[in-house]
Scaffold this active site. Sequence first.
Site, PDB file in Angstrom:
ATOM      1  N   LYS A   1       0.871  -1.543  -0.409  1.00 38.22           N
ATOM      2  CA  LYS A   1      -0.208  -0.260  -0.067  1.00 38.22           C
ATOM      3  C   LYS A   1       0.516   1.513  -0.155  1.00 38.22           C
ATOM      4  O   LYS A   1       2.203   1.486   0.430  1.00 38.22           O
ATOM      5  CB  LYS A   1      -0.212   0.251   1.261  1.00 38.22           C
ATOM      6  CG  LYS A   1      -2.392   0.843   0.857  1.00 38.22           C
ATOM      7  CD  LYS A   1      -3.070   1.063   2.480  1.00 38.22           C
ATOM      8  CE  LYS A   1      -4.050   2.239   2.449  1.00 38.22           C
ATOM      9  NZ  LYS A   1      -4.627   1.781   3.488  1.00 38.22           N
TER      10      LYS A   1
ATOM     11  N   SER B   1      -9.693   2.556   3.154  1.00 44.51           N
ATOM     12  CA  SER B   1      -8.128   3.758   2.056  1.00 44.51           C
ATOM     13  C   SER B   1      -7.303   1.841   1.387  1.00 44.51           C
ATOM     14  O   SER B   1      -6.665   2.717   0.581  1.00 44.51           O
ATOM     15  CB  SER B   1      -7.972   4.146   2.865  1.00 44.51           C
ATOM     16  OG  SER B   1      -6.802   3.619   3.914  1.00 44.51           O
TER      17      SER B   1
ATOM     18  N   SER C   1     -10.277   0.171   7.476  1.00 46.06           N
ATOM     19  CA  SER C   1      -9.606   1.084   5.858  1.00 46.06           C
ATOM     20  C   SER C   1      -8.875  -1.029   5.055  1.00 46.06           C
ATOM     21  O   SER C   1      -8.696  -0.488   3.934  1.00 46.06           O
ATOM     22  CB  SER C   1      -8.447   1.493   6.227  1.00 46.06           C
ATOM     23  OG  SER C   1      -8.848   2.693   5.713  1.00 46.06           O
TER      24      SER C   1
END
Length: 495
Positions: A114, A190, A214
Site C-alpha cells: 500500500k 482506504s 480501511s
Amino acid sequence: MSTGFEGLDRSAGESVPEQGTPGPSAARGEAGGATAELTALSATELLAGYEKRSLSPVEVTDAVLDRIERENPALNAFCLVKPDEARAAARASEERWQRGEPQGRLDGVPTAIKDIHLTRGWPTLRGSMTVDPHQEWPEDSPVVARLRENGAVFVGKTTTPELAWKGTTDSPLSGITRNPWDLSTTPGGSSGGSAAAVASGMGPLATGTDGGGSVRIPASFTGVFAIKPTYGVVPHYPASAFGTLAHTGPITRTVADAALMLDVTSAPDARDWSALAPPATPFSAGLGRSVRGLRIAYSPALGHLTVDPEVARVVADAVTTFAELGARVEQVDPPLEDCRHDFQVLWYAGAAKATERLGERERELLDPGLREIIAEGLTYSAQDYLTAVDTRMRMGRDMGLFHADYDLLLTPTMPIPAFEAGPEVPSGSTERRWTSWAGFSYPFNMTQQPAASVPCGLTRDGLPVGLQVVGPRHADALVLAACRAFEEARPWAHL
C-alpha cells in the site's frame, strides 16, 4: 512485458470502463490457461510448490505481472509497478529454492505494498500531489522490512485515497480505483488498491492500514479476507497522525495467508515504541482450533445502525454456520455507545496534524473532502480531543466486560454492498462523510480490538458481503481460527 506502465499516472482511472460480467476477473478466469491457474494460487500453495520444485517463482511473478498489465488499466489498483525489479527478485528467489536455502517464510511470493508504507528506493506518495516523488527514499517501514527480509517479491505499490483519509479509494493524484466485481462500483478504502489487486489475481498478498475500517471495508466490498489485528501487533513507523486508531494488517484471499503474513510482520521493530511483544506462538499454528463450545454474540445492527436487507439476509445466514459448527450463538448487542462524533474528532484532528506543514499552495492540491475535514479538525480544542479519548476508554472497558461473557462478536462488516465509484457516500444519501456508512468498523479502532472481515456470500446483484468477526484485545489467534473454521465450512474462493 513492456515497462510502459511503470511509474505514476496522475490521470488514471478517471473514465468509467465498460462493465463486465459480475465477479472478479480473476475468478472468471479471463486470463486463461496457465496464467489464470498461477494467479489463483494462495501464498501457502505457492510456497508448497516452490519447495517441491513444481512451481517457479519466476513463472509465478511473470503471471502476476501479466495480469497487472492486463487488469490494472481498468481497475487502477496499482499506482506504481516495477516489473524489472520484481523479475530480478524472483530470479534470486528461484536460485535460493534450487539450493534448498529459502530466505524466510515468504520467499518468492508476489506481494503488493500500500502506498502508505515506506518502501526503500520507491516513492511513497500516500495518494497526494503534495509529496515530492524525487526525494531520497532510503527506508522501509516495519511491515515492508519484515516482508523483504522474508523474501517477498514486491511487484508495486497500491492506490489509496490521499493520506488514507476515507473509506473509498480515489485521489487527485491517482484517480479512481474500481471494484473487480463491478467496475462501476468502489472497492472501498482506504486500502482499496490492495483489495482490488488481491481480488483480481494481481498477487496473493497485499499490505493495508486500518484507522477506521480501511482493510475491512475493501475486503467486504471485494470478497477477500482482511484482519485488523490488535493495536501494536504489527509495528508501525512512521507514527501515524491518526495515533492509536491506525493499525497495519494483511489483505489476502485465504485466512492461512493472512496468518502467515502476521507471523512475519509481527516481528519486533525498535522504531515503534508502542508495539507489542511478538506472540509466543505463531498465528499459523492455531488455525486448526475448533469453534465448538465458543460463546459467540451476534449483533445484526449494533443496536442502532440501518442495514441493507440483502446484506442482513446474507450475514444472518452466514452466522448459522457457527452454530452448526458447535458454537453457542446468541443474538445480543454489545454495550457500544454511538461514537461517530468522538471518532471524527480524533480523525479530523489527525488529518489537521498530518498536513500542518503544508503551505497554502500545497493545500489547494488536496482532495476537497480532505480539506473540509482538516478545517473542521482545526476547530477542536484539547478538551474536545480528551473527551473523545475518554469515550474510547469507556468503550474499551465496556467491551472488555462484554468479552468476559462472549468469546467473539459477529456483525456485518459493512451495512451496504459496494456503491458507485467516485463519491464518498452512496447516491441519494443525505450524509456527506464516509463515517455515515462505516458504523460497524470504526468502533473497533476506538477499542483497538482485533476484527476481521470474511467473505460470506453475495447479494442478488452479485456483489460480495463481508462478515465481521471481532475478538477481545490480544485474541487475534482466536479470531483467525474462527475465520478459518468458517472458510472451511463455507469456501469462498468461488463466490
